[in-house]
Each structure stands twice: as structure tokens, then as C-alpha cells.
Design an enzyme around this catalytic site. Structure first.
Site, mmCIF file in Angstrom:
data_model
loop_
_atom_site.group_PDB
_atom_site.id
_atom_site.type_symbol
_atom_site.label_atom_id
_atom_site.label_comp_id
_atom_site.label_asym_id
_atom_site.label_seq_id
_atom_site.Cartn_x
_atom_site.Cartn_y
_atom_site.Cartn_z
ATOM 1 N N HIS A 47 -4.676 -3.353 6.062
ATOM 2 C CA HIS A 47 -4.450 -3.635 4.637
ATOM 3 C C HIS A 47 -5.801 -4.029 4.034
ATOM 4 O O HIS A 47 -6.126 -5.207 3.891
ATOM 5 C CB HIS A 47 -3.416 -4.754 4.447
ATOM 6 N N ASP A 85 0.840 -1.201 0.000
ATOM 7 C CA ASP A 85 0.000 0.000 0.000
ATOM 8 C C ASP A 85 0.876 1.252 0.000
ATOM 9 O O ASP A 85 0.595 2.229 -0.703
ATOM 10 C CB ASP A 85 -0.918 -0.015 1.231
HETATM 11 P P1 NAD Z 1 -1.773 -18.610 -3.984
HETATM 12 O O1 NAD Z 1 -3.097 -19.218 -3.808
HETATM 13 O O2 NAD Z 1 -1.150 -18.542 -5.338
HETATM 14 O O3 NAD Z 1 -0.721 -19.354 -3.041
HETATM 15 C C1 NAD Z 1 -0.965 -19.605 -1.704
HETATM 16 C C2 NAD Z 1 -0.252 -20.872 -1.356
HETATM 17 O O4 NAD Z 1 -0.369 -21.053 0.055
HETATM 18 C C3 NAD Z 1 -0.837 -22.127 -2.031
HETATM 19 O O5 NAD Z 1 0.182 -22.819 -2.698
HETATM 20 C C4 NAD Z 1 -1.422 -22.924 -0.849
HETATM 21 O O6 NAD Z 1 -1.279 -24.322 -1.029
HETATM 22 C C5 NAD Z 1 -0.552 -22.421 0.299
HETATM 23 N N1 NAD Z 1 -1.154 -22.575 1.623
HETATM 24 C C6 NAD Z 1 -2.456 -22.428 1.988
HETATM 25 N N2 NAD Z 1 -2.613 -22.687 3.287
HETATM 26 C C7 NAD Z 1 -1.384 -22.969 3.766
HETATM 27 C C8 NAD Z 1 -0.905 -23.332 5.044
HETATM 28 N N3 NAD Z 1 -1.727 -23.447 6.085
HETATM 29 N N4 NAD Z 1 0.421 -23.545 5.192
HETATM 30 C C9 NAD Z 1 1.247 -23.437 4.145
HETATM 31 N N5 NAD Z 1 0.853 -23.121 2.894
HETATM 32 C C10 NAD Z 1 -0.456 -22.869 2.723
HETATM 33 O O7 NAD Z 1 -1.874 -17.161 -3.326
HETATM 34 P P2 NAD Z 1 -0.876 -15.934 -3.479
HETATM 35 O O8 NAD Z 1 -1.287 -15.137 -4.669
HETATM 36 O O9 NAD Z 1 0.529 -16.406 -3.358
HETATM 37 O O10 NAD Z 1 -1.295 -15.058 -2.201
HETATM 38 C C11 NAD Z 1 -1.054 -15.517 -0.899
HETATM 39 C C12 NAD Z 1 -1.762 -14.621 0.110
HETATM 40 O O11 NAD Z 1 -1.240 -13.319 0.092
HETATM 41 C C13 NAD Z 1 -3.263 -14.455 -0.117
HETATM 42 O O12 NAD Z 1 -3.911 -14.516 1.153
HETATM 43 C C14 NAD Z 1 -3.378 -13.066 -0.700
HETATM 44 O O13 NAD Z 1 -4.652 -12.496 -0.479
HETATM 45 C C15 NAD Z 1 -2.302 -12.364 0.092
HETATM 46 N N6 NAD Z 1 -1.824 -11.089 -0.442
HETATM 47 C C16 NAD Z 1 -1.515 -10.137 0.478
HETATM 48 C C17 NAD Z 1 -1.014 -8.912 0.056
HETATM 49 C C18 NAD Z 1 -0.662 -7.830 1.053
HETATM 50 O O14 NAD Z 1 -0.325 -6.719 0.629
HETATM 51 N N7 NAD Z 1 -0.684 -8.066 2.344
HETATM 52 C C19 NAD Z 1 -0.831 -8.676 -1.314
HETATM 53 C C20 NAD Z 1 -1.154 -9.687 -2.217
HETATM 54 C C21 NAD Z 1 -1.645 -10.903 -1.770
HETATM 55 C C1 LMR Z 2 -3.614 -6.768 -2.751
HETATM 56 O O1 LMR Z 2 -3.660 -5.741 -2.069
HETATM 57 O O2 LMR Z 2 -3.201 -6.776 -3.925
HETATM 58 C C2 LMR Z 2 -4.037 -8.073 -2.137
HETATM 59 O O3 LMR Z 2 -4.266 -7.930 -0.776
HETATM 60 C C3 LMR Z 2 -5.111 -8.743 -2.879
HETATM 61 C C4 LMR Z 2 -6.478 -8.219 -2.531
HETATM 62 O O4 LMR Z 2 -7.365 -9.052 -2.270
HETATM 63 O O5 LMR Z 2 -6.683 -7.009 -2.513
#
Ligand code: NAD
Ligand code: LMR
Length: 328
Positions: free
Chosen positions: A190, A162
Site C-alpha cells: 500500500h 487501492d
Molecule cells: P488520525 O491521526 O486522525 O487518528 C489516529 C488515531 O490513532 C489518533 O486518535 C491517535 O491518538 C491514535 N493512536 C496513535 N497511536 C495509537 C496507539 N498506539 N494505540 C491506539 N491509538 C493510537 O489518523 P487517521 O486519519 O484516522 O489515520 C490512521 C492511520 O491510517 C494513519 O496511519 C493513516 O496513514 C492510515 N491510513 C491508511 C490507509 C490504507 O489504505 N491502508 C488509508 C488512509 C489512512
Molecule cells: C491513503 O492511501 O489515502 C493513505 O494511505 C494516506 C497516504 O498517506 O497516502
């Protein structure tokens, strides 16, 4: 003489953020070009996920990174977090069809309770934890509350994406370079309620606020653009942000470990009561970092508009906290 390797645990290692993250950690972009790392990678025990993780590890091997001192695949946080110095908690349960926010919170509460307990039991006592998996602030809060023997300040949530999004929007609006902008921050959760704040920001010695001088743009364009950027990426890509999220995780950990030289960055950290945010709420604050520690920037004036935005994002976080209280 080369440094002793440090242990870096990454969960969700076979996911899309994992794929954009691991190669950069192994090449030294997170902890420095002189810091060897051992990667401790966690995925769900499911056969397909473990097989995909093995594939990612084969690719890491094929990069022949001089700083990659070892790597391990795990299906259990109690082994994945053993002696770890850094833990990037990326894996989380995504929102499925028909799933309400409360269901998502509950599913993730289980994951982050178990991972917090595992960190408590087996991680290095100085472990630095960054929670990326959504809802990131509340997941970090749950992990912190599940790890009572670790210092609470070791748990953080990712607001850096962000922060970086806000920097780019301000640079575009003012026709300046992102690298020249200082003292910007993002308060709160977030989520779309976050409050990106350029009131204190400067660029080349000038005040960003004076350069923009447009409260309508702030309220009607800037804040919604930054707040809803995650949804806009999903809409455009058909998948949530991954490379920019991994980049923000690298920025967050690098700055925490190596210091910001007085520059402000945004981190989600457990409140100590600053700015009226109740203790322990995992809240985005402006911080500076040095010697592996962060410090919230104190004494900033909060005007009426900002207070209203801060109250709104705080209320949402407190509702999320209340929603998982019975599970802790
Ligand atoms: P993704 O689905 O491609 O990958 C997530 C992985 O986590 C999968 O391979 C799944 O098998 C694994 N997983 C699920 N539960 C698990 C557990 N208990 N232990 C270990 N591994 C586990 O998702 P992604 O695109 O890599 O995103 C991951 C997370 O990050 C999501 O929750 C997404 O919303 C979040 N995200 C946060 C931000 C932020 O700014 N904070 C930004 C983007 C994405
Ligand atoms: C982001 O900010 O890109 C992630 O947290 C994905 C979402 O659900 O907004």
C-alpha cells in the site's frame, strides 16, 4: 432468535478514520444486519485522546443502534483486545516534520509489536486482524511476527482502498459501472509502488483490456493516478483520506467474514510463496473468500511488464521488512 454478540476491537478510535468507521460497524454494515457487536475501543492513554474517545462513545450511544450490544474504552491493548473476534488496527504514529521513513517505521514497529503481543495473549484464537495504520503492510507483518501463537493467516493489511480506487478509474475510462467490473486486483505494497492490474478484468462479459487497449494510459495515467491517490487526497483536503479508508476497511472485513461468492477482491496477506513472493511477505494479492477464509487466486499469467512492477513493490516491502528486522 438473535445471534450472540461478537467483539470488535478498533484502535485509533478517536481519530478521523475511527469517526467514519465506528458508526457503520455499529449499524451492521460490516458484519451483517443481524449480528450484534461489542465495540472495544483503544486510544493512547493521553487524557485528551481518552476524552475525545468518550465523546465519540456518547455519539454512538445517541444513535441507539439496536445491534450495539456494548462498548468499552481502553488505554491498553492488553485489555482492549481481550477475547476480540475482529481487530481493526487503525491507530498509528503519523509522520511528523523532519521524520524520515526509517523513523516512522521504527515508531510504528514499537506500536505494532506491542499490539501483536497483546493479540497473541488475550484475543480470540480465531481473531481476524486488519491493519490500516501506515505503513500498513509492514505494520501487519510486525503484528503477525509478534503473535506466534495465532495462525499467521489471521493477519491482513488493507489494500482495499487501492482496489476501490482502481475500480473507479477503470469504470470512468470505460464508461461502465463499478459494480459490473470483476477480476481486478492490486499487487504488493500500500504505497505508490503498488501494481493495480486490470489484465484479467471483465465488465459485462467483455475484457477491460480490450475496451481500453492503451498501454500508455495504463503506464502513464492509470498506475500513477491510483498509486498517488492518497497524496492527491492529502493535497486537496489538507488531511489524509478518512471516509474512503473507513469504507474500504468495512469492505475488507465484510468480505472476509461473509464471503465474496467467487468474486475477486484484493487483500494484503502473508505470502505462501505464490507468484514467487517469499513466504510471510505481507503482499496484496487477488483473493476470493468463503466461510471466513480467504484464498489467493492461483495460476494467473504474469507478463514481463507486470513482473517488473511486482518486483519493484516486492523490493520496497523487503526493504521495509529489513528496516524493522532488528526490532522484532
Ligand atoms: P488520525 O491521526 O486522525 O487518528 C489516529 C488515531 O490513532 C489518533 O486518535 C491517535 O491518538 C491514535 N493512536 C496513535 N497511536 C495509537 C496507539 N498506539 N494505540 C491506539 N491509538 C493510537 O489518523 P487517521 O486519519 O484516522 O489515520 C490512521 C492511520 O491510517 C494513519 O496511519 C493513516 O496513514 C492510515 N491510513 C491508511 C490507509 C490504507 O489504505 N491502508 C488509508 C488512509 C489512512
Ligand atoms: C491513503 O492511501 O489515502 C493513505 O494511505 C494516506 C497516504 O498517506 O497516502
Amino acid at each position: 432468535m438473535s445471534k450472540k454478540p461478537v467483539r470488535v476491537a478498533v484502535t485509533g478510535a478517536a481519530g478521523q478514520i475511527g469517526y467514519a468507521l465506528l458508526f457503520r460497524i455499529a449499524s451492521g454494515e460490516m458484519l451483517g444486519k443481524d449480528q450484534p457487536v461489542v465495540l472495544q475501543l483503544l486510544e493512547i492513554p493521553d487524557e485528551k485522546a481518552q476524552k475525545a474517545l468518550k465523546g465519540v462513545m456518547m455519539e454512538l450511544e445517541d444513535c441507539a443502534f439496536p445491534l450495539l450490544a456494548g462498548m468499552e474504552a481502553h488505554g491498553d491493548p492488553n485489555t482492549a483486545f481481550k477475547d476480540t473476534d475482529y481487530a481493526l488496527l487503525v491507530g498509528a504514529r503519523p509522520r511528523g516534520p523532519g521524520m524520515e521513513r526509517a523513523d516512522l517505521l521504527a515508531a510504528n514497529a514499537q506500536i505494532f509489536t506491542a499490539q501483536g503481543k497483546a493479540l497473541d495473549k488475550v484475543a480470540s484464537r480465531g481473531v481476524k486482524v486488519l491493519v490500516v495504520g501506515n505503513p500498513a503492510n509492514t505494520n501487519a507483518y510486525i503484528a503477525m511476527k509478534s503473535a506466534p501463537s495465532l495462525p499467521r493467516e489471521n493477519f491482513t493489511a488493507m489494500l482495499r482502498l487501492d482496489h476501490n480506487r482502481a475500480l473507479s478509474q477503470v469504470a470512468a475510462k470505460t464508461g461502465t459501472k463499478v459494480g459490473d467490473i470483476e477480476k481486478l486486483c492490486v499487487w504488493g505494497n500500500h504505497s505508490p509502488t503498488m501494481y493495480a492490474d486490470y489484465r484479467f478484468a471483465t465488465v459485462g462479459g467483455k475484457k477491460v483490456k480490450d475496451l481500453i487497449n492503451d498501454q500508455v494510459w495504463n503506464a502513464d495515467v492509470f498506475l500513477p493516478t491510483v498509486g498517488k491517490r492518497g497524496a492527491a487526497i492529502i493535497e486537496a483536503r489538507g488531511l489524509s483520506s478518512a471516509a474512503s479508508a473507513a469504507n474500504a476497511a468495512i469492505d475488507h472485513m465484510r468480505d472476509w467474514a461473509l464471503g465474496t461468492n467467487g468474486k475477486w477482491v484484493t487483500m494484503g496477506v502473508p505470502s505462501n510463496g505464490d507468484y514467487g513472493i517469499p513466504k510471510d511477505v505481507m503482499f496484496g494479492f487477488p483473493v476470493t473468500t468463503a466461510n471466513g477464509k480467504y484464498e489467493v487466486v492461483k495460476g494467473l499469467e504474469i507478463d514481463a511488464f507486470s513482473q517488473e512492477r511486482i518486483n519493484k513493490t516486492l523490493k520496497e516491502l523487503q526493504e521495509e521488512q529489513a528496516g524493522v528486522a532488528h526490532l522484532l
